[in-house]
Design an enzyme around this catalytic site. Structure first.
Site, PDB file in Angstrom:
ATOM      1  N   ASP A  34      -8.641  10.049   7.134  1.00  0.00           N
ATOM      2  CA  ASP A  34      -7.276   9.563   6.946  1.00  0.00           C
ATOM      3  C   ASP A  34      -7.207   8.219   7.686  1.00  0.00           C
ATOM      4  O   ASP A  34      -7.371   8.169   8.901  1.00  0.00           O
ATOM      5  CB  ASP A  34      -6.322  10.585   7.572  1.00  0.00           C
ATOM      6  CG  ASP A  34      -4.871  10.123   7.556  1.00  0.00           C
ATOM      7  OD1 ASP A  34      -4.591   8.951   7.207  1.00  0.00           O
ATOM      8  OD2 ASP A  34      -4.013  10.949   7.914  1.00  0.00           O
ATOM      9  N   ILE A  35      -6.966   7.157   6.952  1.00  0.00           N
ATOM     10  CA  ILE A  35      -7.029   5.804   7.524  1.00  0.00           C
ATOM     11  C   ILE A  35      -6.057   5.637   8.693  1.00  0.00           C
ATOM     12  O   ILE A  35      -6.324   4.866   9.612  1.00  0.00           O
ATOM     13  CB  ILE A  35      -6.791   4.739   6.422  1.00  0.00           C
ATOM     14  CG1 ILE A  35      -7.262   3.365   6.885  1.00  0.00           C
ATOM     15  CG2 ILE A  35      -5.332   4.711   5.976  1.00  0.00           C
ATOM     16  CD1 ILE A  35      -7.329   2.329   5.752  1.00  0.00           C
ATOM     17  N   THR A  52      -7.095   2.813  -6.558  1.00  0.00           N
ATOM     18  CA  THR A  52      -7.777   3.930  -7.230  1.00  0.00           C
ATOM     19  C   THR A  52      -6.963   5.224  -7.248  1.00  0.00           C
ATOM     20  O   THR A  52      -7.448   6.248  -7.731  1.00  0.00           O
ATOM     21  CB  THR A  52      -9.144   4.228  -6.573  1.00  0.00           C
ATOM     22  OG1 THR A  52      -8.923   4.627  -5.212  1.00  0.00           O
ATOM     23  CG2 THR A  52     -10.044   3.012  -6.620  1.00  0.00           C
ATOM     24  N   GLY A  53      -5.726   5.184  -6.722  1.00  0.00           N
ATOM     25  CA  GLY A  53      -4.858   6.355  -6.781  1.00  0.00           C
ATOM     26  C   GLY A  53      -3.855   6.182  -7.897  1.00  0.00           C
ATOM     27  O   GLY A  53      -4.209   6.138  -9.081  1.00  0.00           O
ATOM     28  N   ASP A  82       0.208   4.386   1.243  1.00  0.00           N
ATOM     29  CA  ASP A  82       1.402   3.639   1.675  1.00  0.00           C
ATOM     30  C   ASP A  82       2.381   4.560   2.411  1.00  0.00           C
ATOM     31  O   ASP A  82       2.850   4.256   3.515  1.00  0.00           O
ATOM     32  CB  ASP A  82       2.054   3.037   0.423  1.00  0.00           C
ATOM     33  CG  ASP A  82       3.039   1.923   0.735  1.00  0.00           C
ATOM     34  OD1 ASP A  82       3.144   1.516   1.898  1.00  0.00           O
ATOM     35  OD2 ASP A  82       3.709   1.466  -0.210  1.00  0.00           O
TER      36      ASP A  82
HETATM   37  P1  ADP Z   1      -2.756   2.648  -5.316  1.00  0.00           P
HETATM   38  O1  ADP Z   1      -1.323   2.641  -5.747  1.00  0.00           O
HETATM   39  O2  ADP Z   1      -3.250   1.285  -4.855  1.00  0.00           O
HETATM   40  O3  ADP Z   1      -3.663   3.294  -6.315  1.00  0.00           O
HETATM   41  P2  ADP Z   1      -2.792   5.074  -3.634  1.00  0.00           P
HETATM   42  O4  ADP Z   1      -2.266   5.224  -2.252  1.00  0.00           O
HETATM   43  O5  ADP Z   1      -2.160   5.861  -4.724  1.00  0.00           O
HETATM   44  O6  ADP Z   1      -2.759   3.495  -3.930  1.00  0.00           O
HETATM   45  O7  ADP Z   1      -4.340   5.396  -3.628  1.00  0.00           O
HETATM   46  C1  ADP Z   1      -5.352   4.549  -3.123  1.00  0.00           C
HETATM   47  C2  ADP Z   1      -6.487   5.382  -2.550  1.00  0.00           C
HETATM   48  O8  ADP Z   1      -6.125   5.801  -1.226  1.00  0.00           O
HETATM   49  C3  ADP Z   1      -6.793   6.653  -3.322  1.00  0.00           C
HETATM   50  O9  ADP Z   1      -8.199   6.709  -3.533  1.00  0.00           O
HETATM   51  C4  ADP Z   1      -6.295   7.778  -2.407  1.00  0.00           C
HETATM   52  O10 ADP Z   1      -7.100   8.928  -2.522  1.00  0.00           O
HETATM   53  C5  ADP Z   1      -6.474   7.163  -1.048  1.00  0.00           C
HETATM   54  N1  ADP Z   1      -5.652   7.682   0.060  1.00  0.00           N
HETATM   55  C6  ADP Z   1      -4.452   8.331   0.007  1.00  0.00           C
HETATM   56  N2  ADP Z   1      -4.022   8.620   1.262  1.00  0.00           N
HETATM   57  C7  ADP Z   1      -4.946   8.120   2.120  1.00  0.00           C
HETATM   58  C8  ADP Z   1      -5.100   8.105   3.549  1.00  0.00           C
HETATM   59  N3  ADP Z   1      -4.181   8.651   4.348  1.00  0.00           N
HETATM   60  N4  ADP Z   1      -6.211   7.507   4.071  1.00  0.00           N
HETATM   61  C9  ADP Z   1      -7.143   6.947   3.275  1.00  0.00           C
HETATM   62  N5  ADP Z   1      -7.061   6.930   1.938  1.00  0.00           N
HETATM   63  C10 ADP Z   1      -5.981   7.513   1.364  1.00  0.00           C
END
Ligand code: ADP
Length: 187
Positions: free
Chosen positions: A17-18, A129-130, A41
């Protein structure tokens, strides 16, 4: 996985988790309205607190929002970082709307912001990628290539880039792409 670049700089791929990982600058996958959303976000705003949105309110008043492919910097609030860079990734349509250029530009713009602000470590999620639907194999190649170019070029500044993948599947996709691109640099 760790990939080594000249002068001791490195790129690390990890699962997690970033919001929990300490760095100088943490990159968010934001939207062009800088309005806050779901996914990474939502996690960044929840963990960082309202100070981040207050900074974004000021930026919105000054410049409206943030164009796709660019990024803006705010405080990191209570996150374990100095800054959050809010990068606006492309919404993937068919790959012919400049998606690749815009995605690469997110990574290079954030690394430039890091240089400007003296951040030595930077973490990225897998932008677009989400919810934005970018096919992950292709997004991984673009992210890794762009980060690699910058780490090779810069002779000072950013020392460490972390690509934080949220689950094992995302990690596997990115580590395969890294093996193909950087075979001789993997530690
Ligand atoms: P976007 O709208 O740019 O696609 P998202 O947040 O929907 O952004 O997804 C971007 C990536 O971040 C996805 O691969 C998702 O699995 C990942 N992700 C979601 N939550 C976290 C987190 N807490 N830490 C790291 N990566 C995350």
């Amino acid at each position: 996985m760790e990939i080594e670049f000249p002068n001791g700089k490195n790129l690390r791929l990890l699962i997690g988790d970033i919001t929990k990982i300490r760095v100088d600058a943490m990159v968010n996958a934001a939207n062009s309205a800088l309005a806050g959303g779901g996914g990474v976000d939502g996690a960044i705003h929840r963990a960082g607190g309202s100070a981040i949105m207050r900074d974004l309110d000021v930026i919105r008043q000054q410049q409206g929002g943030c164009p796709t492919g660019s990024a803006v910097a705010t405080t990191a609030g209570s996150l374990p970082a100095q800054y959050v860079f809010h990068a606006v990734g492309p919404i993937y349509r068919d790959g012919r709307q400049g998606e690749a250029e815009n995605l690469a530009s997110c990574y290079s713009t954030c690394l430039k912001l890091a240089e400007e602000r003296g951040a030595r470590s930077v973490s990225f999620p897998s932008i677009s990628t989400g919810a934005y639907g970018y096919p992950m194999e292709e997004a991984a190649r673009i992210a890794l290539r762009t980060i690699g170019e910058q780490l090779r070029e810069q002779d000072a500044g950013v020392r460490e880039v972390l690509l934080v993948l949220y689950d094992q599947g995302s990690y596997d996709v990115h580590s395969r792409a890294a093996q193909a691109l950087f075979a001789d640099r993997i530690k």
